[in-house]
Design a protein around this motif. Structure first.
Motif, PDB file in Angstrom:
ATOM      1  N   LEU A  13     -21.603-126.365 -95.443  1.00 22.86           N
ATOM      2  CA  LEU A  13     -22.300-125.085 -95.381  1.00 22.86           C
ATOM      3  C   LEU A  13     -22.613-124.661 -93.957  1.00 22.86           C
ATOM      4  O   LEU A  13     -23.029-123.544 -93.710  1.00 22.86           O
ATOM      5  N   VAL A  14     -22.438-125.583 -92.978  1.00 21.26           N
ATOM      6  CA  VAL A  14     -22.867-125.315 -91.613  1.00 21.26           C
ATOM      7  C   VAL A  14     -21.677-124.922 -90.764  1.00 21.26           C
ATOM      8  O   VAL A  14     -20.705-125.636 -90.676  1.00 21.26           O
ATOM      9  N   LEU A  15     -21.692-123.768 -90.156  1.00 21.93           N
ATOM     10  CA  LEU A  15     -20.723-123.389 -89.146  1.00 21.93           C
ATOM     11  C   LEU A  15     -21.284-123.804 -87.800  1.00 21.93           C
ATOM     12  O   LEU A  15     -22.483-123.842 -87.582  1.00 21.93           O
ATOM     13  N   ARG A  16     -20.439-124.091 -86.862  1.00 23.75           N
ATOM     14  CA  ARG A  16     -20.891-124.516 -85.532  1.00 23.75           C
ATOM     15  C   ARG A  16     -21.697-123.395 -84.907  1.00 23.75           C
ATOM     16  O   ARG A  16     -21.229-122.285 -84.725  1.00 23.75           O
ATOM     17  N   ALA A  17     -22.947-123.673 -84.603  1.00 19.44           N
ATOM     18  CA  ALA A  17     -23.835-122.585 -84.201  1.00 19.44           C
ATOM     19  C   ALA A  17     -23.671-122.220 -82.747  1.00 19.44           C
ATOM     20  O   ALA A  17     -23.214-122.977 -81.934  1.00 19.44           O
ATOM     21  N   GLY A  18     -24.060-120.998 -82.408  1.00 16.62           N
ATOM     22  CA  GLY A  18     -23.987-120.477 -81.049  1.00 16.62           C
ATOM     23  C   GLY A  18     -25.314-119.918 -80.625  1.00 16.62           C
ATOM     24  O   GLY A  18     -26.269-120.641 -80.609  1.00 16.62           O
ATOM     25  N   ALA A  19     -25.461-118.606 -80.349  1.00 15.75           N
ATOM     26  CA  ALA A  19     -26.681-118.167 -79.685  1.00 15.75           C
ATOM     27  C   ALA A  19     -27.211-116.840 -80.149  1.00 15.75           C
ATOM     28  O   ALA A  19     -26.518-115.864 -80.168  1.00 15.75           O
ATOM     29  N   ALA A  20     -28.483-116.810 -80.526  1.00 14.69           N
ATOM     30  CA  ALA A  20     -29.265-115.582 -80.662  1.00 14.69           C
ATOM     31  C   ALA A  20     -30.695-115.973 -80.884  1.00 14.69           C
ATOM     32  O   ALA A  20     -30.968-117.011 -81.453  1.00 14.69           O
ATOM     33  N   THR A  21     -31.601-115.172 -80.447  1.00 14.10           N
ATOM     34  CA  THR A  21     -33.009-115.521 -80.508  1.00 14.10           C
ATOM     35  C   THR A  21     -33.713-114.618 -81.501  1.00 14.10           C
ATOM     36  O   THR A  21     -33.614-113.406 -81.424  1.00 14.10           O
ATOM     37  N   ALA A  22     -34.429-115.216 -82.453  1.00 14.51           N
ATOM     38  CA  ALA A  22     -35.168-114.440 -83.444  1.00 14.51           C
ATOM     39  C   ALA A  22     -36.631-114.371 -83.031  1.00 14.51           C
ATOM     40  O   ALA A  22     -37.199-115.346 -82.567  1.00 14.51           O
ATOM     41  N   GLN A  23     -37.258-113.208 -83.201  1.00 14.65           N
ATOM     42  CA  GLN A  23     -38.658-113.032 -82.854  1.00 14.65           C
ATOM     43  C   GLN A  23     -39.535-113.513 -84.012  1.00 14.65           C
ATOM     44  O   GLN A  23     -39.253-113.230 -85.172  1.00 14.65           O
ATOM     45  N   PRO A  24     -40.600-114.254 -83.730  1.00 11.12           N
ATOM     46  CA  PRO A  24     -41.475-114.703 -84.806  1.00 11.12           C
ATOM     47  C   PRO A  24     -42.157-113.528 -85.489  1.00 11.12           C
ATOM     48  O   PRO A  24     -42.472-112.528 -84.870  1.00 11.12           O
ATOM     49  N   ASP A  25     -42.388-113.686 -86.775  1.00 13.10           N
ATOM     50  CA  ASP A  25     -43.038-112.635 -87.565  1.00 13.10           C
ATOM     51  C   ASP A  25     -44.476-113.058 -87.843  1.00 13.10           C
ATOM     52  O   ASP A  25     -44.731-114.028 -88.555  1.00 13.10           O
ATOM     53  N   SER A  26     -45.408-112.316 -87.257  1.00 14.09           N
ATOM     54  CA  SER A  26     -46.813-112.671 -87.428  1.00 14.09           C
ATOM     55  C   SER A  26     -47.268-112.467 -88.864  1.00 14.09           C
ATOM     56  O   SER A  26     -48.294-112.990 -89.277  1.00 14.09           O
ATOM     57  N   ARG A  27     -46.475-111.714 -89.635  1.00  9.85           N
ATOM     58  CA  ARG A  27     -46.842-111.462 -91.021  1.00  9.85           C
ATOM     59  C   ARG A  27     -46.026-112.323 -91.977  1.00  9.85           C
ATOM     60  O   ARG A  27     -45.858-111.982 -93.140  1.00  9.85           O
ATOM     61  N   ALA A  28     -45.498-113.431 -91.503  1.00  8.86           N
ATOM     62  CA  ALA A  28     -44.673-114.301 -92.341  1.00  8.86           C
ATOM     63  C   ALA A  28     -45.480-114.781 -93.538  1.00  8.86           C
ATOM     64  O   ALA A  28     -46.684-115.046 -93.437  1.00  8.86           O
ATOM     65  N   PRO A  29     -44.829-114.916 -94.708  1.00  8.15           N
ATOM     66  CA  PRO A  29     -45.551-115.352 -95.903  1.00  8.15           C
ATOM     67  C   PRO A  29     -46.027-116.793 -95.765  1.00  8.15           C
ATOM     68  O   PRO A  29     -45.538-117.558 -94.947  1.00  8.15           O
ATOM     69  N   ALA A  30     -46.997-117.138 -96.590  1.00  4.01           N
ATOM     70  CA  ALA A  30     -47.526-118.501 -96.573  1.00  4.01           C
ATOM     71  C   ALA A  30     -46.442-119.481 -96.997  1.00  4.01           C
ATOM     72  O   ALA A  30     -45.516-119.126 -97.737  1.00  4.01           O
ATOM     73  N   PRO A  31     -46.521-120.738 -96.522  1.00  2.86           N
ATOM     74  CA  PRO A  31     -45.506-121.732 -96.905  1.00  2.86           C
ATOM     75  C   PRO A  31     -45.440-121.901 -98.414  1.00  2.86           C
ATOM     76  O   PRO A  31     -46.438-121.741 -99.126  1.00  2.86           O
ATOM     77  N   ALA A  32     -44.253-122.242 -98.902  1.00  2.00           N
ATOM     78  CA  ALA A  32     -44.081-122.480-100.331  1.00  2.00           C
ATOM     79  C   ALA A  32     -44.830-123.748-100.733  1.00  2.00           C
ATOM     80  O   ALA A  32     -45.037-124.658 -99.924  1.00  2.00           O
TER      81      ALA A  32
END
Length: 675
Positions: A13-32
């Motif tokens: 399922l894993v492709l060889r990863a490369g580069a991009a930066t995701a911004q954190p979401d301060s409104r992220a839902p609570a952990p499952a």
């Protein structure tokens, strides 16, 4: 087989990863909320595949299902006996998440990664239903289990079935009565074979209301039991015993045989190794859980770690990070691996599989050293597979042990996406950026062991193109690039074979056009000289852009088989002739990046990415149908076409931060039209 392949299946399922930066979401839902099975698993588990068992989760696939059947669950659970009707026998009493786990080796020891290290944990919400299932299982087995108590836990264990005997010799086995007509004098009797000798055990589709077609009623996971020899092909029937191997009924009925020519003497059959996947079964009846494995060893290890008071997986910091991912709760599968523990598993016993087993053993034997290298760099791997509005989505994230900011790509993407330089009808494309930096990383990662390979590649390029890879080609390739296939009735491929109406293109942006033009001049000169006059290097205009072409003289005129030119001041385009080039210069109209199908395939994926893949499934299938002879109007052919017709596109993006590498894959499916 599934227990052997648990980690490789996650890796696929894993492709060889490369580069991009995701911004954190301060409104992220609570952990499952942690699935209960993760409270039972110890913290040092090497890998676990969580399987969502709910009808609600699997029912979300039905909006893309073109068949008159319904998805109701995962269909089966690994390590439980084949032949089980999941909907009737298991789903009524199973909890929300089941888990296929590979235990890590105790302390620093190594344990064989065969059946002994894998187990299936099934949460129980209805003890009476689970007890009825176990009782039915016992009743339908050919032998009674060995029942024992281990540290207060009841274990039922069945030994592995004996493999089918090897071909017997006439000296040891009496000939059966011959009821067939005698063969002509001097000629051997034709050999009789059982029909349906496909080496498949059972495909439990998990589809509701398909019992009338001879299939089970659930699709999700499939048990593929390879190597079943000399079995009559038939479908599982309600009267069959649970746990008995079942062969798949062929969808195509054999035509009545015509009188055959007298057969040549057949070569002796090879020894029959017995079915791959024939294995024992062991069950542990824990409070609130049914745990299955191929033998008692893994069950005892789990019980030992429980009684030793080890911290559960649910309380580890790394798994809590997995629970924090917003897609956890809606996933069909969640994979998690402690890569340092996985690297210590012993894969040497894979070489002991019997002869005739259709498994590529050489690649499997490379798993251990590959995992060792991965375990030195990465901490954990987590994988999510679930349903989105567009179709099926999977995401894999591999976290570094120590942040790796040096692995981030240099520079930023160009202002105009490279997809706007590709034609709308593109069949498939791969795009990325800064090929020079990527090559340097590959060479460093390969070390001294790979040096002969790179040296051979350099010599090959010098021989066929007269260019130096390190000084002529790579230094100026510092921008975005794309390799792509698209429809074209002209150029190199139709010249080779008229039905292959495709063009191959490569486009790259550069900050050093003079260096690129110097390489092109050197290449043209080399080809013109080395071809001995069979190739003519010509120049022409496409719009306002000059194009160079390599042409072969034909009775009907010259045929262009390769061309290169500049789409703008810093974008070079190479393709298989001036015919395909006319669709690319000065600008594709319409461009791939402007199309609805491409935007749907990529809009929800991370951007920018270091590696991007795109496949237009519908266009590729149309091309395949145009090249292959008609398949006719058989029921099987229509069924396959209907399924393939639901595939719209496949796209993948690799990205990374200093903390992790990530890969996303999206299969866009056509929703079912309401009647």
């Amino acid at each position: 087989m599934l227990n052997r392949a648990a980690i490789p299946l996650l890796a696929l399922l894993v492709l060889r990863a490369g580069a991009a930066t995701a911004q954190p979401d301060s409104r992220a839902p609570a952990p499952a909320t942690p699935p209960p099975v993760t409270e039972l698993l110890p913290e040092d588990v090497a890998a676990v595949l969580l399987i969502n068992t709910t009808t609600e989760a699997w029912g979300s696939l039905n909006r893309f299902n073109p068949l008159p059947i319904e998805f109701t669950g995962p269909g089966t659970l690994p390590l439980l006996p084949p032949g089980i009707n999941f909907t009737a026998d298991v789903q009524p009493w199973v909890g929300e998440w089941a888990a296929l786990a590979v235990l890590g080796p105790p302390a620093d020891a190594q344990i064989p990664c065969k059946g002994a290290c894998a187990l299936m944990l099934v949460p129980v919400t209805d003890a009476a239903g689970m007890n009825a299932f176990v009782a039915k299982l016992q009743e339908n087995q050919s032998e009674a289990p060995v029942e024992r108590d281990y540290k207060g836990v009841k274990i039922l264990e069945w030994a592995a079935p004996q493999p089918l005997p090897d071909t017997e010799s006439p000296e040891t086995v009496p000939d059966p009565p011959d009821e067939s007509p005698p063969a002509p004098d001097g000629e051997p009797a034709p050999e009789s074979r059982a029909s349906g000798d496909f080496g498949l055990g059972i495909l439990d589709f998990g589809l509701k209301n398909w019992a009338s077609r001879g299939f089970h009623a659930n699709l999700g996971l499939a048990i593929l039991d390879f190597g079943l020899k000399s079995r009559a092909s038939r479908a599982f029937q309600p009267g069959d015993k649970i746990g008995q191997p079942v062969a798949v009924k062929s969808a195509l009925q054999a035509e009545p045989a015509e009188p055959a020519e007298p057969a040549e003497p057949a070569e002796p059959a090879p020894p029959n190794p017995g079915p791959m996947g024939q294995r024992g079964l062991a069950l542990a009846l824990l409070p609130g859980y049914l745990v299955a494995s191929t033998g008692g060893e893994a069950l005892e290890q789990l019980i030992d770690r429980q009684t030793a008071g080890k911290k559960p997986l649910a309380e580890t910091a790394c798994f809590k990070r997995t629970l924090e991912q917003p897609q956890f709760s809606r996933s069909l599968f969640v994979g998690y691996s402690n890569l340092a523990k996985a690297a210590k598993l012993n894969f040497t016993e894979l070489s002991e599989l019997p002869e005739g087993v259709p498994v590529p053993l050489a690649p499997l034997q490379l798993i251990a050293p590959a995992l060792q290298q991965i375990g030195e760099t990465y901490d954990t791997l987590q994988v999510f597979v679930g349903v989105r509005a567009e179709g099926l989505h999977s995401q894999a994230q591999a976290y570094y042990k120590i942040p790796q900011p040096q692995n981030l790509p240099v520079g930023t993407p160009d202002g105009e996406p490279v997809a706007n330089r590709l034609p709308a009808a593109t069949y498939l494309s791969f795009s990325s950026r800064n090929l020079k930096q990527q090559w340097d990383k590959i060479v460093r990662a390969g070390g001294e062991e790979a040096k002969p390979l790179w040296d051979g590649l350099r010599r090959f390029i010098g021989k066929i193109a007269g260019l130096d890879l390190d000084s002529d080609i790579l230094p100026w390739m510092d921008g975005e690039y794309a390799l792509f296939l698209f429809p074209s009735s002209q150029g190199f491929f139709p010249f080779l074979a008229e039905p292959f109406k495709i063009g191959l293109g490569f486009t790259v942006r550069t900050s050093d056009r003079p260096a690129a033009e110097k390489m092109l001049d050197k290449l043209n000169e080399f080809v013109g000289t080395s071809s001995g006059g069979s190739l003519a290097i010509t120049s022409s205009q496409l719009g306002a852009q000059p194009v160079s072409s390599w042409e072969i003289q034909q009775p009907g005129g010259a045929r262009s088989i390769f061309a290169h030119g500049w789409a703008d001041g810093n974008t070079l385009v190479l393709t298989t002739g001036t015919g395909p080039m006319s669709a690319l210069i000065p600008q594709p109209n319409p461009a791939l990046g402007k199309t609805y199908i491409f935007q749907t395939a990529t809009a929800s994926l991370p951007y920018p990415g270091n590696g991007n893949f795109y496949l237009n499934c519908g266009a590729v299938l149309s091309f395949v149908y145009s090249v292959l002879p008609p398949a006719g109007n058989s029921e099987a052919g229509s069924f396959i076409k209907r399924l393939l017709g639901t595939l719209r596109s496949l796209s993948a993006v690799s990205s990374s931060t200093a903390e992790k590498q990530q890969a996303d894959v999206l299969l866009v499916l056509a929703p079912v039209r309401e009647p």
